[in-house]
Design a protein around this motif. Structure first.
Motif, mmCIF file in Angstrom:
data_model
loop_
_atom_site.group_PDB
_atom_site.id
_atom_site.type_symbol
_atom_site.label_atom_id
_atom_site.label_comp_id
_atom_site.label_asym_id
_atom_site.label_seq_id
_atom_site.Cartn_x
_atom_site.Cartn_y
_atom_site.Cartn_z
ATOM 1 N N LYS A 187 0.811 -1.123 0.093
ATOM 2 C CA LYS A 187 -0.091 -0.120 0.154
ATOM 3 C C LYS A 187 0.860 1.355 -0.234
ATOM 4 N N SER A 188 1.973 1.018 0.815
ATOM 5 C CA SER A 188 2.889 2.460 0.737
ATOM 6 C C SER A 188 3.522 2.519 -0.657
ATOM 7 N N VAL A 189 3.690 1.582 -1.327
ATOM 8 C CA VAL A 189 4.282 1.791 -2.736
ATOM 9 C C VAL A 189 3.467 2.284 -3.474
ATOM 10 N N ILE A 190 2.196 1.761 -3.487
ATOM 11 C CA ILE A 190 0.969 2.434 -4.246
ATOM 12 C C ILE A 190 0.679 3.928 -3.890
ATOM 13 N N ALA A 191 0.733 4.228 -2.770
ATOM 14 C CA ALA A 191 0.599 5.736 -2.359
ATOM 15 C C ALA A 191 1.835 6.597 -3.007
ATOM 16 N N ASP A 241 8.127 -3.290 -8.264
ATOM 17 C CA ASP A 241 7.038 -2.922 -7.500
ATOM 18 C C ASP A 241 6.499 -1.713 -7.791
ATOM 19 N N PHE A 242 7.351 -0.696 -8.237
ATOM 20 C CA PHE A 242 6.892 0.735 -8.685
ATOM 21 C C PHE A 242 6.429 0.628 -10.047
ATOM 22 N N THR A 243 7.010 -0.250 -10.869
ATOM 23 C CA THR A 243 6.224 -0.409 -12.296
ATOM 24 C C THR A 243 5.156 -1.164 -12.156
ATOM 25 N N SER A 244 4.821 -2.153 -11.406
ATOM 26 C CA SER A 244 3.436 -2.795 -11.231
ATOM 27 C C SER A 244 2.450 -1.990 -10.795
ATOM 28 N N VAL A 245 2.588 -0.620 -10.346
ATOM 29 C CA VAL A 245 1.468 0.234 -10.259
ATOM 30 C C VAL A 245 0.868 0.891 -11.357
#
Length: 161
Positions: free
Chosen positions: A4-8, A34-38
């Protein structure tokens, strides 16, 4: 799936029209994954250098061998130099560098056990750093580190709750 923190953080970067780049050692490319998965976050991610092996730290990011010899590849000093190096190679508004000990076989010891992680970053020209300690499997330690990086970035970007 990203935390959730990465998505935010991705949403905050998009909203503030900021870009991000990484220098990854212990996280082995999972930060950028993880960042490019959002969804839509590919617009803000500039790139990542995975510098797991010492030779990559030295040759690509210009970390002096003497610094690694003196402090170890998993240290705040080397992590800061990684952040500075990636900042020169991949210009971005936000820089994150991570080293640490997700498993045995590095510079672990009584004062720096497995689970010790070092993070150094920049939001524009403002530097920040932290030392984290986690327990678990290597995958769990890396996942906890990435989540913690997300939380720290939210605070640094002024989007924390």
């Amino acid at each position: 799936m990203p935390s959730k923190s990465v998505i935010a953080v991705c949403h905050a970067l998009l909203a503030q029209d900021l870009t991000i780049a990484f220098a990854e050692s212990a996280t082995t490319g999972r930060l950028i994954y993880d960042f490019t998965s959002v969804p839509e976050c590919g617009q803000v991610v500039k790139g990542s250098i995975v510098c797991y092996d010492r030779s990559v730290k030295e040759s690509l990011l210009n970390i002096p061998a003497e610094v690694i010899d003196q402090y170890s590849a998993e240290s705040p000093e080397v992590t800061q130099l990684l952040a500075e190096g990636v900042k020169k190679l991949i210009p971005a508004d936000v820089i994150v560098a991570v080293t640490g000990l997700a498993s045995e076989g590095g510079s672990e010891g009584p004062e720096k056990p497995v689970g010790t992680m070092f993070v150094h970053g920049y939001v524009k020209d403002k530097a920040w750093k932290t030392h984290l300690q986690f327990e678990g499997t290597p995958d769990e330690i890396v996942a906890q580190t990435i989540d913690a990086v997300g939380t720290i970035l939210l605070e640094e970007l002024g989007s924390g709750s």
